[in-house]
Scaffold this motif. Sequence first.
Motif, PDB file in Angstrom:
ATOM      1  N   TYR A 200     -41.916 -71.103 -36.157  1.00  0.00           N
ATOM      2  CA  TYR A 200     -42.349 -69.950 -37.719  1.00  0.00           C
ATOM      3  C   TYR A 200     -43.171 -69.249 -37.421  1.00  0.00           C
ATOM      4  O   TYR A 200     -44.586 -69.205 -38.429  1.00  0.00           O
ATOM      5  N   ALA A 201     -44.345 -69.738 -35.873  1.00  0.00           N
ATOM      6  CA  ALA A 201     -45.430 -69.056 -35.932  1.00  0.00           C
ATOM      7  C   ALA A 201     -45.664 -67.404 -36.194  1.00  0.00           C
ATOM      8  O   ALA A 201     -46.716 -67.067 -37.455  1.00  0.00           O
ATOM      9  N   GLY A 202     -44.619 -66.561 -36.027  1.00  0.00           N
ATOM     10  CA  GLY A 202     -44.894 -65.296 -36.933  1.00  0.00           C
ATOM     11  C   GLY A 202     -44.533 -65.160 -38.045  1.00  0.00           C
ATOM     12  O   GLY A 202     -45.788 -64.224 -39.049  1.00  0.00           O
ATOM     13  N   GLU A 203     -43.259 -66.101 -38.806  1.00  0.00           N
ATOM     14  CA  GLU A 203     -43.646 -65.437 -39.914  1.00  0.00           C
ATOM     15  C   GLU A 203     -44.785 -66.727 -40.882  1.00  0.00           C
ATOM     16  O   GLU A 203     -45.016 -65.869 -41.871  1.00  0.00           O
ATOM     17  N   ILE A 204     -45.938 -67.438 -40.514  1.00  0.00           N
ATOM     18  CA  ILE A 204     -46.532 -68.401 -40.749  1.00  0.00           C
ATOM     19  C   ILE A 204     -47.863 -66.917 -41.040  1.00  0.00           C
ATOM     20  O   ILE A 204     -48.518 -66.882 -41.947  1.00  0.00           O
ATOM     21  N   ALA A 205     -47.808 -66.703 -39.936  1.00  0.00           N
ATOM     22  CA  ALA A 205     -48.812 -65.007 -40.027  1.00  0.00           C
ATOM     23  C   ALA A 205     -48.472 -64.564 -40.883  1.00  0.00           C
ATOM     24  O   ALA A 205     -49.856 -63.355 -41.872  1.00  0.00           O
ATOM     25  N   GLN A 206     -47.498 -63.817 -41.390  1.00  0.00           N
ATOM     26  CA  GLN A 206     -47.323 -63.084 -42.159  1.00  0.00           C
ATOM     27  C   GLN A 206     -47.515 -63.455 -43.579  1.00  0.00           C
ATOM     28  O   GLN A 206     -48.215 -62.537 -44.421  1.00  0.00           O
ATOM     29  N   ILE A 207     -47.528 -65.185 -43.896  1.00  0.00           N
ATOM     30  CA  ILE A 207     -47.982 -65.297 -44.799  1.00  0.00           C
ATOM     31  C   ILE A 207     -48.854 -65.234 -45.459  1.00  0.00           C
ATOM     32  O   ILE A 207     -49.036 -64.976 -46.392  1.00  0.00           O
ATOM     33  N   ARG A 208     -49.824 -65.658 -43.807  1.00  0.00           N
ATOM     34  CA  ARG A 208     -51.853 -65.384 -44.100  1.00  0.00           C
ATOM     35  C   ARG A 208     -52.213 -64.285 -44.678  1.00  0.00           C
ATOM     36  O   ARG A 208     -53.016 -63.895 -45.458  1.00  0.00           O
TER      37      ARG A 208
ATOM     38  N   ALA B   8     -50.333 -61.445 -32.672  1.00  0.00           N
ATOM     39  CA  ALA B   8     -50.031 -61.489 -30.835  1.00  0.00           C
ATOM     40  C   ALA B   8     -50.450 -62.664 -29.978  1.00  0.00           C
ATOM     41  O   ALA B   8     -49.635 -63.205 -29.170  1.00  0.00           O
ATOM     42  N   LEU B   9     -51.121 -63.233 -30.470  1.00  0.00           N
ATOM     43  CA  LEU B   9     -51.337 -64.386 -30.140  1.00  0.00           C
ATOM     44  C   LEU B   9     -50.383 -65.874 -29.966  1.00  0.00           C
ATOM     45  O   LEU B   9     -50.114 -66.696 -29.559  1.00  0.00           O
ATOM     46  N   ASN B  10     -49.462 -65.432 -31.010  1.00  0.00           N
ATOM     47  CA  ASN B  10     -48.067 -66.263 -31.394  1.00  0.00           C
ATOM     48  C   ASN B  10     -47.622 -65.582 -30.238  1.00  0.00           C
ATOM     49  O   ASN B  10     -47.131 -66.266 -29.385  1.00  0.00           O
ATOM     50  N   GLY B  15     -45.176 -66.595 -24.485  1.00  0.00           N
ATOM     51  CA  GLY B  15     -44.599 -66.326 -23.485  1.00  0.00           C
ATOM     52  C   GLY B  15     -45.678 -66.932 -22.739  1.00  0.00           C
ATOM     53  O   GLY B  15     -44.667 -67.531 -21.136  1.00  0.00           O
ATOM     54  N   MET B  16     -46.359 -67.881 -22.311  1.00  0.00           N
ATOM     55  CA  MET B  16     -46.823 -68.588 -21.674  1.00  0.00           C
ATOM     56  C   MET B  16     -45.622 -70.065 -21.422  1.00  0.00           C
ATOM     57  O   MET B  16     -46.028 -70.349 -20.895  1.00  0.00           O
ATOM     58  N   MET B  17     -45.318 -70.559 -22.256  1.00  0.00           N
ATOM     59  CA  MET B  17     -44.512 -71.734 -22.897  1.00  0.00           C
ATOM     60  C   MET B  17     -42.582 -71.470 -22.415  1.00  0.00           C
ATOM     61  O   MET B  17     -42.634 -71.675 -20.669  1.00  0.00           O
ATOM     62  N   LEU B  18     -42.692 -69.315 -22.341  1.00  0.00           N
ATOM     63  CA  LEU B  18     -41.950 -69.691 -20.965  1.00  0.00           C
ATOM     64  C   LEU B  18     -42.301 -68.904 -19.694  1.00  0.00           C
ATOM     65  O   LEU B  18     -41.465 -69.420 -18.993  1.00  0.00           O
ATOM     66  N   PHE B  19     -43.494 -69.119 -19.577  1.00  0.00           N
ATOM     67  CA  PHE B  19     -43.421 -68.590 -17.916  1.00  0.00           C
ATOM     68  C   PHE B  19     -43.536 -69.895 -17.436  1.00  0.00           C
ATOM     69  O   PHE B  19     -42.766 -70.744 -15.786  1.00  0.00           O
ATOM     70  N   VAL B  20     -44.442 -71.203 -17.800  1.00  0.00           N
ATOM     71  CA  VAL B  20     -43.542 -72.396 -17.247  1.00  0.00           C
ATOM     72  C   VAL B  20     -42.286 -73.024 -17.178  1.00  0.00           C
ATOM     73  O   VAL B  20     -42.059 -73.359 -15.940  1.00  0.00           O
ATOM     74  N   MET B  21     -41.646 -72.801 -18.139  1.00  0.00           N
ATOM     75  CA  MET B  21     -40.758 -73.048 -17.984  1.00  0.00           C
ATOM     76  C   MET B  21     -39.759 -72.393 -16.607  1.00  0.00           C
ATOM     77  O   MET B  21     -38.837 -72.060 -15.622  1.00  0.00           O
ATOM     78  N   PRO B 139     -53.796 -71.903 -35.478  1.00  0.00           N
ATOM     79  CA  PRO B 139     -53.811 -73.424 -34.795  1.00  0.00           C
ATOM     80  C   PRO B 139     -53.822 -73.907 -33.907  1.00  0.00           C
ATOM     81  O   PRO B 139     -54.215 -73.272 -32.609  1.00  0.00           O
ATOM     82  N   VAL B 140     -54.417 -75.175 -33.714  1.00  0.00           N
ATOM     83  CA  VAL B 140     -55.310 -75.658 -32.326  1.00  0.00           C
ATOM     84  C   VAL B 140     -54.700 -76.315 -31.355  1.00  0.00           C
ATOM     85  O   VAL B 140     -54.699 -75.454 -29.670  1.00  0.00           O
ATOM     86  N   PHE B 141     -53.805 -76.362 -31.419  1.00  0.00           N
ATOM     87  CA  PHE B 141     -52.763 -77.206 -30.866  1.00  0.00           C
ATOM     88  C   PHE B 141     -51.599 -75.229 -29.668  1.00  0.00           C
ATOM     89  O   PHE B 141     -51.734 -75.681 -28.976  1.00  0.00           O
ATOM     90  N   ARG B 142     -51.973 -74.029 -30.510  1.00  0.00           N
ATOM     91  CA  ARG B 142     -50.953 -73.484 -30.163  1.00  0.00           C
ATOM     92  C   ARG B 142     -51.587 -72.930 -28.932  1.00  0.00           C
ATOM     93  O   ARG B 142     -51.148 -72.011 -27.988  1.00  0.00           O
ATOM     94  N   LEU B 143     -53.755 -72.935 -29.352  1.00  0.00           N
ATOM     95  CA  LEU B 143     -54.487 -72.294 -28.300  1.00  0.00           C
ATOM     96  C   LEU B 143     -54.694 -73.361 -27.401  1.00  0.00           C
ATOM     97  O   LEU B 143     -54.316 -72.414 -26.043  1.00  0.00           O
TER      98      LEU B 143
END
Lengths: 383, 303
Positions: A200-208, B8-10, B15-21, B139-143
């Motif tokens: 839900y990263a995209g939706e959370i960004a929209q909420i923010r 864009a970060l999301n 994309g990075m996860m898809l790449f690893v896969m 979020p840190v973990f996504r970074l």
Amino acid sequence: MKLSKRLGLTTALIAGMAIAAPAMAEVKVGMITTLSGGGAGLGIDTRDGFQLALKQAGDKAKDIELLIEDDQQKPDVAVQIADKMIQSDNVDVLTGIVWSNLAMAVVPAAVGQGKFYLSTNAAPSALAGKGCNPNYFSVSYQNDNLHEAAGAYANDAGFKKVFIMAPNYPAGKDSLAGFKRYYKGDIASEVYTQVGQTDYAGEIAQIRASGADAVFFFLPGGMGIAFMKQYAGSGVETPVIGPAFSFSQDVLPAVGEAALGVKNTSNWSKDIDNPANKAFVEAFQADYNRLPSIYAAYGYDTANLLLSALEKAQPSDAEAFRAALKEASFDSVRGKFSFGPNNHPIQDLYVREVIDENGTLTNKIIATAMTDHGDAYAAECKM
Amino acid sequence: MTLLIEQALNGLQYGMMLFVMAAGLTLIFGVMGLINLAHGSLYMVGAFACAAVAAATGSYWLGLVASLIAAAFVGALVERLVIRRLYTRDHLDQVLATFALILIFSEGTRWLFGSFPLYLSLPPALAGAVSLPGGVTYPVFRLVIIAVGALIALGLWLLIGRTRLGIRIRAGEADREMISALGVDIGALYTAVFALGAALAGMAGALVGTLQSVQVGMGEPVLILAFVTVVIGGIGSIKGAFIGALLVGITDTLGKALLPVLLQPVLGAGAGPVGAALASVLIYLLMAVVLIWRPQGLYGARA
């Protein structure tokens, strides 16, 4: 087997209905529910609640044969199972579907073939209005109900601009329609997610970015868990509200502390004060060693409704059985319970708060949101 | 603007996860000519190994290590026992056999762990969000996932381009018979490549499972996307998988975020559901366009 049963029945008829209404015929109940994947928790609770009621009924339930199959939350699988149950197992009653898109795929065909369908959960608006059917009963609610109560609560709580979000399937659309029917403030944004979505990263960004003062979300099962975990880690502080599905007992342990204090709306809670509910919560905990969720409560009520109707009539006598179901003369764990003109419940709705009870997260009723609430589609139902 | 950066970060993280896969998938496809539908199962194996070890030891880091080891080990085992027999068969046999593997892995995992999803909690160091320059909170973990993906991309580029194993892999892609004639132990090479691909899938599973949930069948939706990525990037090309994965990740994320907004003036209230539905077909449109333009994929050597 089949032939001999039919012969037996004919003989009974010829004998001038010598046998009283609760005949000895076996009643076959087909339960199609979700027992695997992200939605498994919902189906497992539905099944366990239903079976608990049958177990408690003891001898009264001895003529009921319950067939249970896993629909994997896939409409095509659900349709296959329903076909098999109707055509080769010859079930009399179908029940158990959790998801509205599966219900839409199964219910119209099943009731069209003269079977009864008792909904333990899914109750899409399409089956409550013009598409209603005398053989289709929703024991849980009409899909919009809990969300309508959440809309009413959002007014009371003073929220002026709410971000609303639900999955893109019939129940999700009913959810947002129900919320908007009673909520009077502004909608910051209306977002539809994919069913079964786990990120839900995209939706959370929209909420923010939305500037909303509250988030209303309807995400049952694993979807809600994933969203709440990611929301808690996102640094967004906007308060969340939702229907009971988003904060039900099956979801809370996995969400953890992030859910504490959250308000949600429900037609059932484990602290509704009536003897049937007390007995249900205690027995469920004793049998399954966990707290029941709303789905377990609906499953339990559905089984008890079925038992109450079977005391008066058999599904083979469709008219009498229908009338017996409509009476709803069972002790609902929700207390007051009756069917409206479209076979959907008329019931009270509550606002609950997530609390920590001796180390276990659970819900507590803090207010009544709506009393004797029916649904918006009943007037369109002609049957 | 901050919304766009965050989206864009999301997209980048996805994309990075898809790449690893997809990297493992494209290597296996490129080197051995094998369509491995069970790649998603190795993703699941990694996630479950991480969840089980993290729960048993209380250490998320040990869980991550376990995901790599378990997936590599299972990958090598499967290659030796099953996949090995499929190299000379046609693609239909490979698809059938690896599809059977999916069923075996899924039911086996259900038998071991049950149908309920498992959930991982992050160590405190990786939990929460940080403020980035430009006013974006993320979020840190996504970074961390973005960084891990980038490191793996770099590592694979070095491995393929600069090491002896890499030379053999490239040679294997180009001409299988010739390198075995030159005395390279092709069996060991295949096992190594398969285990490497499996380890990457397992790692992706553990990272994504931490973010979402660990459950039976979690690998299949990702597998489809990974195949889309491989096809867009060009079969056998790591660089193609990288570019393809980022394209798919960003298209999907931005499509979901922007389409409902862009359709608002045209469709009004109906824009939400229609936009969401359209967004979910966007990556397949992307694939179709790429294939019309370059039937062999962006960096594919052969069609």
